[in-house]
Enzyme design. Sequence first.
Site, short mmCIF file in Angstrom:
data_model
loop_
_atom_site.label_atom_id
_atom_site.label_comp_id
_atom_site.label_asym_id
_atom_site.label_seq_id
_atom_site.Cartn_x
_atom_site.Cartn_y
_atom_site.Cartn_z
N HIS A 13 -0.45 11.18 -1.74
CA HIS A 13 -1.78 10.80 -1.25
C HIS A 13 -2.64 12.00 -0.90
O HIS A 13 -3.80 12.08 -1.30
CB HIS A 13 -1.64 9.89 -0.02
CG HIS A 13 -2.95 9.47 0.55
ND1 HIS A 13 -3.64 10.24 1.49
CD2 HIS A 13 -3.74 8.39 0.33
CE1 HIS A 13 -4.77 9.64 1.80
NE2 HIS A 13 -4.85 8.51 1.13
N HIS B 263 0.82 -1.21 0.00
CA HIS B 263 0.00 0.00 0.00
C HIS B 263 0.86 1.26 0.00
O HIS B 263 1.79 1.38 0.80
CB HIS B 263 -0.90 -0.03 1.25
CG HIS B 263 -1.90 1.06 1.31
ND1 HIS B 263 -2.09 1.85 2.42
CD2 HIS B 263 -2.81 1.49 0.40
CE1 HIS B 263 -3.06 2.70 2.21
NE2 HIS B 263 -3.51 2.51 0.97
O1 G3P Z 1 -6.48 1.99 -3.13
C1 G3P Z 1 -6.66 1.49 -1.85
C2 G3P Z 1 -6.40 2.55 -0.79
O2 G3P Z 1 -5.19 3.18 -1.07
C3 G3P Z 1 -7.49 3.58 -0.71
O3 G3P Z 1 -7.32 4.47 0.33
O4 G3P Z 1 -6.79 6.68 1.22
O5 G3P Z 1 -5.04 4.91 1.24
O6 G3P Z 1 -5.73 5.96 -0.92
P1 G3P Z 1 -6.16 5.55 0.46
MG MG Z 2 -4.54 4.82 -2.31
#
Ligand code: G3P
Ligand code: MG
Length: 242
Positions: A53, A11
């Site tokens: 992000h 992630h």
């Molecule tokens: O794409 C999965 C996840 O990354 C979505 O949440 O806020 O971490 O981008 P976020």
């Molecule tokens: Mg994400």
Amino acid sequence: MQQTLPRWFAHRGGGSLAPENTLAGIRLAARLGFRAVEFDVMLSVDGTPVLIHDETLDRTTNGGGHVCETPDDILFRLDAGGGEHIPRFAEAAALCRKYGLLANVEIKPAAGQEVQTATVVAQLTAALWQGAAVPPLLSSFSLEALEIARDLAPDIRRGVLFDSVPADWLAEMHRLRAFSLHCDAKLLSDEVLAEAQAASVPVLCYTVNAPEQAKMLLQRGVSALFTDRLDLFVSEAGVGQG
Ligand code: G3P
Ligand code: MG
């Protein structure tokens, strides 16, 4: 088109083991044996797609202010952690191709910039991964962005991102001709999961950092998981799901 998906997605690049959304993170994920990474893509004021992000630079860099109001010559001089720069989307794509990583490119438009962001990211994704052995997967919380991706890069697979999955999710997936459903692991109901399985839609859950939770989700039939804790799941990082 049901294709094999890696079970684990690092992630925001390298998860919590590296500065988020950096090339160091992607390299680390590859080195640890992960076969897939997720990262977020937003536009600078110059229209350059970059990995970040938040809408602002404050949390993840030594700069401040809005990404969409910051020119490239300032943006690329910032430290995004550990001396890493904010990567251009093209740099991240090249790295994913080099390592054979499946890239889940999350289109992350600043508020009101859905059309510009999706247009640039969808077109560039198609160009950057042309002929790639491991095709990427676009996703977004913005249905408008996914609609644009569907129209401009129809051959690139799309995942629909929801926090809480709405009742009409499958109709939305069909309208967007989407491949996969991406949702918050804590909010996934058995009902949605059963509907997804009946429709052969892979379900990908974020953000799973606890082994017990991961085990439960995989037992319930979830296809893949996004994790920040690469260290905890490194032994399973190379596992795929058919
Ligand atoms: O794409 C999965 C996840 O990354 C979505 O949440 O806020 O971490 O981008 P976020
Ligand atoms: Mg994400």
